[in-house]
Scaffold this motif. Structure first.
Motif, mmCIF file in Angstrom:
data_model
loop_
_atom_site.group_PDB
_atom_site.id
_atom_site.type_symbol
_atom_site.label_atom_id
_atom_site.label_comp_id
_atom_site.label_asym_id
_atom_site.label_seq_id
_atom_site.Cartn_x
_atom_site.Cartn_y
_atom_site.Cartn_z
ATOM 1 N N ASN A 66 0.857 -1.187 0.000
ATOM 2 C CA ASN A 66 0.000 0.000 0.000
ATOM 3 C C ASN A 66 0.892 1.235 0.000
ATOM 4 O OD1 ASN A 66 0.610 0.842 2.763
ATOM 5 N ND2 ASN A 66 -0.719 -0.813 3.478
ATOM 6 N N GLN A 72 -2.116 -0.553 9.762
ATOM 7 C CA GLN A 72 -3.058 0.018 10.715
ATOM 8 C C GLN A 72 -4.115 -1.025 11.070
ATOM 9 O OE1 GLN A 72 -3.436 3.756 11.841
ATOM 10 N NE2 GLN A 72 -1.308 3.090 11.640
ATOM 11 N N ASP A 75 -7.306 -1.048 9.026
ATOM 12 C CA ASP A 75 -7.226 -1.251 7.578
ATOM 13 C C ASP A 75 -7.595 -2.710 7.279
ATOM 14 O OD1 ASP A 75 -6.605 -1.561 4.920
ATOM 15 O OD2 ASP A 75 -4.466 -1.147 5.132
ATOM 16 N N ALA A 104 5.028 8.855 -0.111
ATOM 17 C CA ALA A 104 4.120 8.987 1.039
ATOM 18 C C ALA A 104 4.839 9.637 2.210
ATOM 19 C CB ALA A 104 3.592 7.611 1.441
ATOM 20 N N ILE A 117 -5.114 11.503 0.324
ATOM 21 C CA ILE A 117 -3.919 10.831 0.848
ATOM 22 C C ILE A 117 -3.525 11.365 2.223
ATOM 23 C CG2 ILE A 117 -2.264 12.394 -0.269
ATOM 24 C CD1 ILE A 117 -1.759 8.633 -0.151
ATOM 25 N N TYR A 119 -5.263 11.746 4.788
ATOM 26 C CA TYR A 119 -5.842 10.903 5.847
ATOM 27 C C TYR A 119 -5.013 9.634 6.009
ATOM 28 C CZ TYR A 119 -9.891 13.952 5.462
ATOM 29 O OH TYR A 119 -10.704 15.037 5.439
ATOM 30 N N TRP A 120 -4.593 9.110 4.858
ATOM 31 C CA TRP A 120 -3.833 7.859 4.869
ATOM 32 C C TRP A 120 -2.459 8.024 5.512
ATOM 33 C CZ3 TRP A 120 -4.765 2.957 4.610
ATOM 34 C CH2 TRP A 120 -3.712 2.070 4.380
#
Ligand code: CO
Length: 218
Positions: A66, A72, A75, A104, A117, A119-120
């Motif tokens: 991912n 998490q 997830d 990221a 993104i 939030y991720w």
């Protein structure tokens, strides 16, 4: 206009022919069952393909990727993959592999709005907040330090998830390893190695974090 995917199908046919040439029963055997000994949790980044990096064939590594190799507990995708790996396939070695120059991780370092993104990558941003020394590093080392700390964080999260808790409480042999991959030279570096049910995960993660600080802060 030529179909940009045609080459891929041609590549596939060549690959199948090559595999069959070296082992005519390869696909027949694989079709019966998969018995991987490793699970790889890595980033989606196209430069970090699990099988190639560790030299494993189809059937030898169970992969979940991912954006930012985040683990998490909420997830469902990642947790379902971990559950299947541990409880159904009985995989003994789980690896979280981060990498340098991770988009990221880099996105977590600025204060811009990136959309969904954000939030991720929130859990990655939190790492920065809990390790204030990182942002005081020379600029070019910040991303690498964050990439490494992110691996530690995700290994710790994996150690605390329900699936691992249950596996370890049932005395099953499952261990967790954290690696960072250098997209610039193709090499893996070990950050945490084979934490198991007897490991003091928090202490080992803290110690690994201090080692990163000492190495990259010097
Ligand atoms: Co990445």
């Amino acid at each position: 206009m030529p179909d940009p995917l045609t080459d891929l199908i041609a590549n596939n046919r060549r690959w199948v022919a090559g595999v069959n040439a070296s082992d005519p029963t390869f696909f027949q055997k694989l079709a019966q069952q998969q018995r991987p000994q490793y699970m790889w949790i890595g980033c989606c980044d196209s430069r970090v393909p699990a099988n190639e990096i560790i030299g494993l064939l189809p059937g030898q590594v169970f992969v979940h990727r991912n954006v930012g190799n985040v683990v998490q507990a909420n997830d469902l995708n990642c947790m379902s993959a971990v559950q299947y790996a541990v409880e159904v396939l009985g995989i003994p070695h789980l690896i979280v592999c981060g990498h340098y120059n991770c988009g990221a991780v880099n996105a977590s370092l600025d204060d811009l709005a990136h959309g969904l993104i954000d939030y991720w990558i929130w859990p990655i941003k939190e790492i920065q907040r809990r390790n204030p020394w990182v942002m005081k590093l020379p600029r070019e080392r910040i991303g690498n330090a964050m990439g490494e700390l992110n691996v530690l964080e995700q290994v710790a999260n994996l150690a605390e998830c329900k699936v691992l808790r249950r596996a370890w409480s049932e005395n099953r042999a499952v261990d967790l390893t954290g690696w960072i991959y250098d997209v610039g030279d193709g090499r893996l570096r070990t950050l945490l190695v084979r934490l198991d049910r007897d490991s003091d995960v928090r202490a080992l993660v803290a110690k690994a974090g201090e080692e990163i600080h000492a190495r990259l802060g010097a």
